[in-house]
Design a protein around this motif. Structure first.
Motif, mmCIF file in Angstrom:
data_model
loop_
_atom_site.group_PDB
_atom_site.id
_atom_site.type_symbol
_atom_site.label_atom_id
_atom_site.label_comp_id
_atom_site.label_asym_id
_atom_site.label_seq_id
_atom_site.Cartn_x
_atom_site.Cartn_y
_atom_site.Cartn_z
ATOM 1 N N HIS A 44 -9.541 0.505 1.701
ATOM 2 C CA HIS A 44 -9.583 1.434 3.118
ATOM 3 C C HIS A 44 -10.986 1.565 3.230
ATOM 4 O O HIS A 44 -11.860 2.068 2.854
ATOM 5 C CB HIS A 44 -9.052 2.695 2.762
ATOM 6 C CG HIS A 44 -9.113 3.778 3.735
ATOM 7 N ND1 HIS A 44 -8.130 4.868 3.798
ATOM 8 C CD2 HIS A 44 -10.067 4.221 4.759
ATOM 9 C CE1 HIS A 44 -8.207 5.714 4.959
ATOM 10 N NE2 HIS A 44 -9.590 5.181 5.341
ATOM 11 N N ASP A 58 1.899 2.696 3.234
ATOM 12 C CA ASP A 58 0.980 3.943 3.171
ATOM 13 C C ASP A 58 1.757 5.111 3.036
ATOM 14 O O ASP A 58 0.987 6.167 3.236
ATOM 15 C CB ASP A 58 0.041 3.769 4.554
ATOM 16 C CG ASP A 58 -1.410 4.554 4.108
ATOM 17 O OD1 ASP A 58 -1.537 5.039 3.021
ATOM 18 O OD2 ASP A 58 -2.170 4.844 5.083
ATOM 19 N N HIS A 77 -4.170 -1.117 5.833
ATOM 20 C CA HIS A 77 -3.814 -0.292 7.022
ATOM 21 C C HIS A 77 -4.373 -0.226 8.120
ATOM 22 O O HIS A 77 -5.048 0.454 8.689
ATOM 23 C CB HIS A 77 -3.248 1.333 6.934
ATOM 24 C CG HIS A 77 -4.345 1.848 5.860
ATOM 25 N ND1 HIS A 77 -5.575 2.189 6.280
ATOM 26 C CD2 HIS A 77 -4.172 2.537 4.912
ATOM 27 C CE1 HIS A 77 -6.168 2.748 5.363
ATOM 28 N NE2 HIS A 77 -5.515 3.093 4.589
ATOM 29 N N TYR A 81 -13.276 8.267 2.388
ATOM 30 C CA TYR A 81 -13.218 9.385 1.657
ATOM 31 C C TYR A 81 -14.208 9.768 0.920
ATOM 32 O O TYR A 81 -15.152 8.992 0.249
ATOM 33 C CB TYR A 81 -11.887 9.329 0.634
ATOM 34 C CG TYR A 81 -10.534 9.143 1.314
ATOM 35 C CD1 TYR A 81 -10.026 9.989 2.051
ATOM 36 C CD2 TYR A 81 -9.925 8.025 1.303
ATOM 37 C CE1 TYR A 81 -9.009 10.169 3.016
ATOM 38 C CE2 TYR A 81 -8.968 7.671 2.034
ATOM 39 C CZ TYR A 81 -8.358 8.778 2.832
ATOM 40 O OH TYR A 81 -7.038 8.471 3.648
ATOM 41 N N HIS A 139 0.822 -1.137 0.149
ATOM 42 C CA HIS A 139 -0.059 0.108 0.041
ATOM 43 C C HIS A 139 0.883 1.346 0.006
ATOM 44 O O HIS A 139 1.454 1.725 1.123
ATOM 45 C CB HIS A 139 -0.918 -0.047 1.235
ATOM 46 C CG HIS A 139 -1.918 0.804 1.159
ATOM 47 N ND1 HIS A 139 -3.354 0.703 1.134
ATOM 48 C CD2 HIS A 139 -1.820 2.528 1.517
ATOM 49 C CE1 HIS A 139 -4.040 2.005 1.145
ATOM 50 N NE2 HIS A 139 -3.262 2.781 1.167
#
Ligand SMILES: [Zn+2]
Length: 514
Positions: free
Chosen positions: A223, A403, A253, A195, A92
């Protein structure tokens, strides 16, 4: 008769020249320079204990592993008893944006990474764009990509019209685009449901797209929709996507980002293990820091950036204002590098009021500077407990990811060396062999990469030589670009790319296709 003889002789001569030429070409291929790395403790990326062996490379590949003697005229590299491991795979990564201007890829090479997997959190470039950029500017890193749902939404719905559920016609268009990208070698579908660009998509939209990825025998990487207040529902959603599509799904993550949830990593892991026992191939990747890096807006799980109650909730539950730094802030340079608490003190406000103000100033700045390229605001937010981070690192189905990008959060330069220094050598959370497996063989398995991640004959020669007793990260919030200690040499596709904390100037990275 004489004439025939001459003809015959010249014909024979012609044949001779032809065959000797062919022979020379063949000989060239066989003689293609080999390199031998001797005197190393080999950790091969399968989890197997370290053992002493030599590795022979030819061209881009590993051709022999074992007790080997140097051939005449062969380049021999003395490993001086250090550890030789497969180059690390970052499942990632956000490093790609910096590579056009910095193809030497120091942020990744300095921590032993040889492959980055981009297109994460729902944002990706088309395969053709990546190929074009790597051709125009070769790089010291291998690159593979997922295809991002948010990017598909932006292309089909328009960048300004993604803050709603997509219509069926739009979903069908996205499915077509996704299929094309998967056929070109994308690793699968990625989403960044937390997001705004994807937050308003329905579970059905996500599942319809995920099914396209499943039919193509690829993967789903996410995510998830919430890492705080709606964490349980978000975990349920990815488990359901795994169940419905029957394809491997990975939590990006993994973290517990809300104070009330701190200490509950064992319960979350138990839930994931239960899903695995029911046949769902769910895995995760994790980075070794207790603070994340993102936009200030993520601190408002309800997306109500002017609500004082939500701002108070953010300060009490979602991050620690005393230990969270504004790492980028284009509107007011003086705020950069300061904690939210310190900025609040400068402004004579409560941290929650400052938080709302910072978001308002940033969005005002965006409106007044529509051509501004780059990140307007970024916060490194202390939001996790050390114990939970260690639990996730130790989970057998979690591989390591950064990340990271080229600046901002120190994970961009120090993730993999931090695992080796802090979590292996100092805290002894996992063994060295286990850690290497979680950075190489396991990552390759989670991504579907077949010929990298393990030191074996026939695999690509992506290798890292490091000193296990000195290796450590040096990047921190104050100096996020500090290079790691202890990474001695890095090879990518058989070529040395990094030595003694310096790039060699070789750019052998390739675009990896599924
Ligand atoms: Zn993310």
């Amino acid at each position: 008769m004489h004439l025939i003889k001459i003809k015959l002789i010249s014909y024979l001569a012609f044949l001779f020249v032809l065959t000797s030429r062919l022979h020379a070409q063949n000989k060239n291929a066989v003689d293609q320079k080999t390199q031998l790395i001797i005197h190393v403790q080999l950790i091969d990326g399968t989890g197997k204990p370290a053992y002493s062996a030599s590795v022979r490379m030819q061209g881009k590949k590993i051709i022999e592993v074992g007790q080997l003697k140097a051939n005449t005229n062969e380049q021999v590299i003395d490993g001086k008893g250090l550890v030789l491991a497969p180059g690390f795979i970052d499942s990632h990564s956000h490093h790609f944006g910096d590579l056009d201007s910095h193809p030497e890829a120091l942020p990744t090479n300095n921590q032993g990474i040889t492959t980055i997997i981009i297109g994460q959190d729902g944002e990706s470039f088309p395969m053709d764009t990546i190929a074009k950029r790597m051709k125009a500017q070769p790089m010291a890193i291998n690159v593979g990509t997922y295809t991002g749902q948010a990017s598909l939404r932006e292309e089909v719905m328009g960048e300004k019209d993604v803050f709603r559920a997509a219509t069926q016609t739009e979903i069908d268009k996205m499915k077509g685009l996704l299929k094309k990208e998967l056929n070109k070698g994308s690793f699968g579908l990625s989403t960044g449901l937390e997001y705004e660009q994807a937050f308003f998509s329905t579970k059905d939209e996500v599942i319809q797209l995920a099914k396209v990825a499943a039919v193509a025998k690829t993967r789903y990487m996410s995510h998830i929709r919430s890492e705080d207040i709606r964490m349980t529902a978000a975990i349920d959603e990815i488990i359901e996507i795994g169940r419905v599509t029957k394809m491997p799904v990975q939590i990006s993550h993994i973290k517990l980002g809300m104070k009330n949830d701190w200490g509950t990593a064992p319960q979350l892991i138990e839930k994931l293990e239960k899903a695995r026992a029911a046949g769902i191939n769910i895995t995760a990747d994790v980075y070794p820091y207790t603070y994340w890096n993102s936009t200030l807006r993520v601190l408002f799980p309800q997306r109500d950036y002017t609500n004082p109650v939500s701002a108070e909730f953010a300060v009490n539950q979602v991050f620690d204002a005393n230990q969270s730094y504004l790492v980028k802030y284009a509107p007011i340079e003086a705020y950069r590098g300061k904690t939210i608490a310190a900025i609040a003190a400068m402004r004579n406000e409560k941290p929650s009021v400052t938080l709302m103000a910072l978001i308002a100033i940033a969005s005002d700045f965006k409106e007044k500077n529509p051509d501004f390229k780059g990140t307007i605001d970024a916060i490194a937010a202390k939001a996790m407990s050390e114990k939970d981070v260690a639990s996730f690192i130790a989970w057998p189905h979690a591989n390591i990811c950064s990340d990271g990008n080229a600046g901002g959060h120190p994970r961009g330069h120090g993730t993999f060396t931090r695992i080796l220094g802090k979590y292996v050598r100092e805290d002894k959370i996992i063994t060295l062999e286990r850690a290497i497996y979680k950075m190489t063989g396991l990552s390759a398995k989670h991504l579907g990469i077949k010929d990298r991640g393990v030191i074996a004959v026939g695999n690509y020669a992506d290798l890292v030589l490091f000193n296990p007793s000195t290796v450590k990260d040096n990047a921190n919030i104050q100096d996020s670009r500090a290079l790691s200690t202890g990474i001695e040499m890095v090879w990518i596709n058989g070529q040395l790319t990094y030595k003694n904390q310096k790039a060699t100037g070789n750019y052998p990275g390739v675009l990896i296709k599924r």
